[in-house]
Each structure stands twice: as structure tokens, then as C-alpha cells.
Design a protein around this motif. Structure first.
Motif, PDB file in Angstrom:
ATOM      1  N   PHE A  58     -72.533  53.640  51.612  1.00 34.40           N
ATOM      2  CA  PHE A  58     -73.857  54.156  51.264  1.00 34.40           C
ATOM      3  C   PHE A  58     -74.271  55.205  52.274  1.00 34.40           C
ATOM      4  CE2 PHE A  58     -74.448  50.251  53.765  1.00 34.40           C
ATOM      5  CZ  PHE A  58     -75.207  50.710  54.829  1.00 34.40           C
ATOM      6  N   ALA A  59     -75.226  56.050  51.867  1.00 40.29           N
ATOM      7  CA  ALA A  59     -75.829  57.056  52.739  1.00 40.29           C
ATOM      8  C   ALA A  59     -77.301  57.131  52.357  1.00 40.29           C
ATOM      9  CB  ALA A  59     -75.151  58.407  52.567  1.00 40.29           C
ATOM     10  N   LEU A  60     -78.169  56.599  53.214  1.00 45.04           N
ATOM     11  CA  LEU A  60     -79.578  56.422  52.862  1.00 45.04           C
ATOM     12  C   LEU A  60     -80.474  57.261  53.769  1.00 45.04           C
ATOM     13  CD1 LEU A  60     -79.311  52.571  52.395  1.00 45.04           C
ATOM     14  CD2 LEU A  60     -79.588  54.273  50.588  1.00 45.04           C
ATOM     15  N   CYS A  69     -75.558  55.864  57.298  1.00 36.03           N
ATOM     16  CA  CYS A  69     -74.399  55.667  56.440  1.00 36.03           C
ATOM     17  C   CYS A  69     -73.660  54.386  56.808  1.00 36.03           C
ATOM     18  CB  CYS A  69     -73.430  56.848  56.562  1.00 36.03           C
ATOM     19  SG  CYS A  69     -74.171  58.446  56.164  1.00 36.03           S
ATOM     20  N   GLY A  70     -73.232  53.657  55.790  1.00 36.22           N
ATOM     21  CA  GLY A  70     -72.463  52.440  56.006  1.00 36.22           C
ATOM     22  C   GLY A  70     -70.983  52.739  56.052  1.00 36.22           C
ATOM     23  N   VAL A  71     -70.523  53.249  57.186  1.00 37.20           N
ATOM     24  CA  VAL A  71     -69.107  53.551  57.401  1.00 37.20           C
ATOM     25  C   VAL A  71     -68.389  52.243  57.727  1.00 37.20           C
ATOM     26  CG1 VAL A  71     -67.476  54.962  58.736  1.00 37.20           C
ATOM     27  CG2 VAL A  71     -69.757  55.846  58.210  1.00 37.20           C
ATOM     28  N   ARG A  72     -67.098  52.196  57.456  1.00 34.71           N
ATOM     29  CA  ARG A  72     -66.358  50.951  57.662  1.00 34.71           C
ATOM     30  C   ARG A  72     -66.555  50.379  59.067  1.00 34.71           C
ATOM     31  NH1 ARG A  72     -60.325  49.327  55.644  1.00 34.71           N
ATOM     32  NH2 ARG A  72     -60.260  47.297  56.667  1.00 34.71           N
ATOM     33  N   GLY A  74     -69.131  50.656  61.021  1.00 35.06           N
ATOM     34  CA  GLY A  74     -70.504  50.338  61.388  1.00 35.06           C
ATOM     35  C   GLY A  74     -71.485  51.321  60.787  1.00 35.06           C
ATOM     36  N   LEU A  75     -72.725  51.221  61.216  1.00 31.91           N
ATOM     37  CA  LEU A  75     -73.760  52.143  60.758  1.00 31.91           C
ATOM     38  C   LEU A  75     -73.667  53.438  61.549  1.00 31.91           C
ATOM     39  CD1 LEU A  75     -76.804  49.706  60.445  1.00 31.91           C
ATOM     40  CD2 LEU A  75     -75.213  50.444  58.647  1.00 31.91           C
ATOM     41  N   HIS A  76     -73.667  54.542  60.825  1.00 32.52           N
ATOM     42  CA  HIS A  76     -73.607  55.868  61.437  1.00 32.52           C
ATOM     43  C   HIS A  76     -74.824  56.686  61.023  1.00 32.52           C
ATOM     44  CE1 HIS A  76     -69.487  54.728  62.174  1.00 32.52           C
ATOM     45  NE2 HIS A  76     -69.184  55.895  62.705  1.00 32.52           N
ATOM     46  N   ARG A  77     -75.276  57.554  61.909  1.00 32.46           N
ATOM     47  CA  ARG A  77     -76.310  58.530  61.586  1.00 32.46           C
ATOM     48  C   ARG A  77     -75.610  59.832  61.242  1.00 32.46           C
ATOM     49  NH1 ARG A  77     -78.814  62.663  64.226  1.00 32.46           N
ATOM     50  NH2 ARG A  77     -80.987  63.120  63.615  1.00 32.46           N
ATOM     51  N   PHE A  78     -75.954  60.401  60.079  1.00 34.54           N
ATOM     52  CA  PHE A  78     -75.371  61.667  59.631  1.00 34.54           C
ATOM     53  C   PHE A  78     -76.439  62.746  59.617  1.00 34.54           C
ATOM     54  CE2 PHE A  78     -74.712  64.596  56.004  1.00 34.54           C
ATOM     55  CZ  PHE A  78     -73.559  65.240  56.464  1.00 34.54           C
ATOM     56  N   ASP A  79     -76.148  63.866  60.255  1.00 38.56           N
ATOM     57  CA  ASP A  79     -77.062  64.998  60.305  1.00 38.56           C
ATOM     58  C   ASP A  79     -76.602  66.034  59.282  1.00 38.56           C
ATOM     59  OD1 ASP A  79     -78.580  67.239  60.829  1.00 38.56           O
ATOM     60  OD2 ASP A  79     -78.409  67.092  63.005  1.00 38.56           O
ATOM     61  N   PRO A  80     -77.344  66.236  58.180  1.00 41.20           N
ATOM     62  CA  PRO A  80     -76.904  67.186  57.156  1.00 41.20           C
ATOM     63  C   PRO A  80     -76.832  68.627  57.641  1.00 41.20           C
ATOM     64  CG  PRO A  80     -78.612  65.727  56.301  1.00 41.20           C
ATOM     65  CD  PRO A  80     -78.579  65.541  57.789  1.00 41.20           C
ATOM     66  N   ARG A  95     -64.563  40.889  62.112  1.00 38.67           N
ATOM     67  CA  ARG A  95     -64.010  40.872  60.759  1.00 38.67           C
ATOM     68  C   ARG A  95     -63.388  42.234  60.443  1.00 38.67           C
ATOM     69  NH1 ARG A  95     -68.614  37.456  57.252  1.00 38.67           N
ATOM     70  NH2 ARG A  95     -68.955  35.832  58.821  1.00 38.67           N
ATOM     71  N   PRO A  96     -62.268  42.557  61.088  1.00 37.62           N
ATOM     72  CA  PRO A  96     -61.693  43.893  60.938  1.00 37.62           C
ATOM     73  C   PRO A  96     -61.185  44.200  59.534  1.00 37.62           C
ATOM     74  CG  PRO A  96     -60.198  42.463  62.147  1.00 37.62           C
ATOM     75  CD  PRO A  96     -61.490  41.720  62.031  1.00 37.62           C
ATOM     76  N   GLN A  97     -60.994  43.162  58.716  1.00 35.10           N
ATOM     77  CA  GLN A  97     -60.527  43.390  57.351  1.00 35.10           C
ATOM     78  C   GLN A  97     -61.648  43.855  56.427  1.00 35.10           C
ATOM     79  OE1 GLN A  97     -61.353  40.496  58.607  1.00 35.10           O
ATOM     80  NE2 GLN A  97     -62.049  39.042  57.035  1.00 35.10           N
ATOM     81  N   ASN A  98     -62.880  43.795  56.904  1.00 29.88           N
ATOM     82  CA  ASN A  98     -64.035  44.121  56.073  1.00 29.88           C
ATOM     83  C   ASN A  98     -64.409  45.590  56.140  1.00 29.88           C
ATOM     84  OD1 ASN A  98     -64.290  41.471  55.305  1.00 29.88           O
ATOM     85  ND2 ASN A  98     -66.352  41.185  56.122  1.00 29.88           N
ATOM     86  N   ARG A  99     -65.170  46.019  55.151  1.00 31.75           N
ATOM     87  CA  ARG A  99     -65.869  47.308  55.180  1.00 31.75           C
ATOM     88  C   ARG A  99     -67.278  47.096  54.648  1.00 31.75           C
ATOM     89  NH1 ARG A  99     -66.629  49.446  50.138  1.00 31.75           N
ATOM     90  NH2 ARG A  99     -65.112  48.999  48.487  1.00 31.75           N
ATOM     91  N   LEU A 100     -68.165  48.058  54.917  1.00 30.22           N
ATOM     92  CA  LEU A 100     -69.525  47.973  54.397  1.00 30.22           C
ATOM     93  C   LEU A 100     -69.553  48.489  52.964  1.00 30.22           C
ATOM     94  CD1 LEU A 100     -71.653  49.075  57.487  1.00 30.22           C
ATOM     95  CD2 LEU A 100     -70.636  46.854  56.928  1.00 30.22           C
ATOM     96  N   ASN A 101     -70.443  47.922  52.166  1.00 27.32           N
ATOM     97  CA  ASN A 101     -70.489  48.307  50.759  1.00 27.32           C
ATOM     98  C   ASN A 101     -71.885  48.815  50.390  1.00 27.32           C
ATOM     99  OD1 ASN A 101     -68.896  48.660  48.435  1.00 27.32           O
ATOM    100  ND2 ASN A 101     -69.754  46.834  47.484  1.00 27.32           N
ATOM    101  N   ASP A 102     -72.621  48.128  49.547  1.00 18.40           N
ATOM    102  CA  ASP A 102     -73.860  48.665  48.994  1.00 18.40           C
ATOM    103  C   ASP A 102     -75.061  48.398  49.906  1.00 18.40           C
ATOM    104  OD1 ASP A 102     -75.329  49.957  47.089  1.00 18.40           O
ATOM    105  OD2 ASP A 102     -75.179  48.399  45.565  1.00 18.40           O
ATOM    106  N   GLY A 103     -76.104  49.230  49.779  1.00 14.52           N
ATOM    107  CA  GLY A 103     -77.302  49.050  50.589  1.00 14.52           C
ATOM    108  C   GLY A 103     -78.528  49.681  49.953  1.00 14.52           C
TER     109      GLY A 103
END
Length: 284
Positions: A58-60, A69-72, A74-80, A95-103
């Protein structure tokens, strides 16, 4: 009845996901998780895309003009304006096998999001809340999480257990969840991302279900909006009057259908009678 879905961007995303309207920028943000792309579709038809550092669920939009953004990893801040991603919070280092999904973002500026096993084999996914720098785990034991969303009065949070075809409801008060219960079981396809309109009706993307299912706040099935593609991943209300329903789609797990459904992975939209809820901004 809503209009027929209109294809507005034939980008053929492998796993288009996470559409969210930005009233500030008059655009829709969404991602291609497996394609590792962040996309922007303007109300004027303009388009832009950025590479993401890893799979991004996601990118909120945030209050400072950036996106969270929910990058695998962790949470990242994206500057457009610069295209730079910067990690602001680590999630699930155990939990290295996991990734972030919906938000989604609640009216108080908190970010609710889920995680999942990237291979979709183990029930290692969980539901989290990020608020002013603090991450709290609120539920656990999912294979694939999807669609956290709040009712218009903020008193009910909905969350999907996709592979089990279940939508759960929780009582919600001041960022705390209680009384988890089964809201509905979905039979035609798998419940993917969801959104709630201003009347409290749930709109649920159906993975391998060829449409968007609609449920009343009481759990009554109100019907399905049919789509020309089999996999609808998530709907989101947008536009100036919040009556345009945008929907992402995907060709993931459906490569064999691409010849007969060439618009799989495209971005669609349609006009709705009832508007959605105003989107909120993440408070950093």
C-alpha cells in the motif's frame, strides 16, 4: 445500479492493489505488489510510475505531502517530489517470510495494515495499527490479510481472512479492538481489499470472483457488480464527489486467462449512486 466498469489504464499489473484517493492531489495512488511499482492516476488522466525498493502492499497519503508505504521490510516514507523511499519503522523482524499487504487510514490519522506469508503457506500474518510512531499488533493468525476498513461511525472495523473466505468484524473504540466475530463468509471467489461507503455498505473485491460484492452493515448480501476480468483486488471511492469507484485488478495466478481477458491487471472505474467516505491522512 452502477455503470459498467470502464478501463482507464491498461497497465496489466501482475498484482494491482491498494487504490486510495488523494483529494489534495486529485489523484489515485495504487501499487503493483509483484511488479514492484507505485502508480499515480490523475483525475485529468495523467499517469506516473515509480519503482519500489521491494514488494509494496500500500501507499497511503500522509499529512506532510508524502506517502507511507507498506514495503516488505517495513513502513517507508515516500517523497513524490524526489522519488526517494526512506524506512521509518521496522515491522516483524522475527517473521522474515512475511510481507506487508493491505492498509487504510482511520479518521484519527492512524494507519491500520496487515501482514501475510509471501508464499501463502503459513498462518503468520497479523493485523497492526501504526499511530504516531508506535506499532501495535491487534490480531494474529492469518494466511492472507486484506481490507481493513472502518464503518462510517468508526465503531466497527472490518478485516478479511482471504484464503478462509471470511470477513471479520471487531468493535472499535479509540484505536482498540474487541469482540471479534464472523461478519460474512464469501462463496464466490476470495474476499480481497474492501472499502465502505457513506451508508455503511461494504464493497469487497473478489479475487477469482469476477466482480465487487456488496454487503449491508447487517451482513446481508446486496449483490455483485460484474467485471470483465476474473480478479478484482480492491475498490476505492474517489473523485471530487467521492462517487467514482476505482478498482484495481491482477493477472496473478491467472496467466492462462490473459488471452481471453486481455485487460486483466488494468485499472477500472465506474460511477456510484452513494458516495464513499472522505479519505484520511496518516499522522506521522
Amino acid at each position: 445500479m452502477p455503470e459498467q466498469p470502464e478501463l482507464v489504464w491498461d497497465l496489466q499489473a501482475e498484482l494491482g492493489e491498494g487504490p486510495v484517493w488523494s483529494a489534495r492531489d486529485r489523484c489515485l495512488w495504487f501499487v503493483d505488489i509483484k511488479g514492484r511499482k507505485l502508480h499515480r492516476y490523475g483525475e485529468d488522466g495523467s499517469r506516473a510510475s515509480w519503482d519500489t525498493p521491494d514488494q509494496t502492499g500500500f501507499a497511503l497519503p500522509a499529512e506532510d505531502g508524502s506517502l507511507v508505504c507498506g514495503v516488505r521490510t517495513g513502513l517507508h516514507r515516500f517523497d513524490p517530489t524526489t522519488g526517494v523511499f526512506e524506512r521509518i519503522a521496522e515491522v516483524e523482524p522475527d517473521r522474515p517470510q512475511n510481507r506487508l499487504n493491505d492498509g487504510f487510514v482511520a479518521p484519527d490519522g492512524s494507519l491500520w495494515f496487515g501482514s501475510m506469508d509471501d508464499s501463502e503457506e503459513t498462518v503468520s500474518g497479523a493485523l497492526y495499527r501504526y499511530h504516531r510512531g508506535e506499532i501495535t499488533r491487534h490480531d494474529d493468525g492469518y494466511r492472507v490479510t486484506n481490507g481493513p476498513a472502518l464503518s462510517p461511525d468508526g465503531r466497527t472495523l472490518y478485516h478479511n481472512d482471504t484464503t478462509e473466505r471470511r470477513i471479520y468484524a471487531f468493535d472499535h473504540a479509540a484505536g482498540v479492538l474487541s469482540r471479534k466475530r464472523l461478519f460474512v463468509e464469501v462463496e464466490d471467489g476470495y474476499p480481497d481489499g474492501l472499502t465502505v461507503d457513506s451508508a455503511g455498505v461494504l464493497h469487497v473485491g473478489l479475487f477469482n470472483g469476477s466482480g465487487v460484492a456488496r454487503y449491508s452493515p447487517e451482513g446481508e448480501r446486496l449483490g455483485v457488480i460484474p467485471f470483465p476480468v476474473v480478479t478484482v483486488t480492491k475498490p476505492a471511492f474517489g473523485g471530487e464527489d467521492l462517487r467514482t469507484l476505482y478498482c484495481t485488478t491482477a493477472w496473478l495466478a491467472n496467466g492462462h486467462r490473459r488471452a481471453e481477458q486481455p485487460t486483466l491487471g488494468g485499472l477500472f472505474r465506474m460511477r456510484m449512486e452513494t458516495p464513499g467516505l472522505p479519505p484520511s491522512l496518516v499522522k506521522l
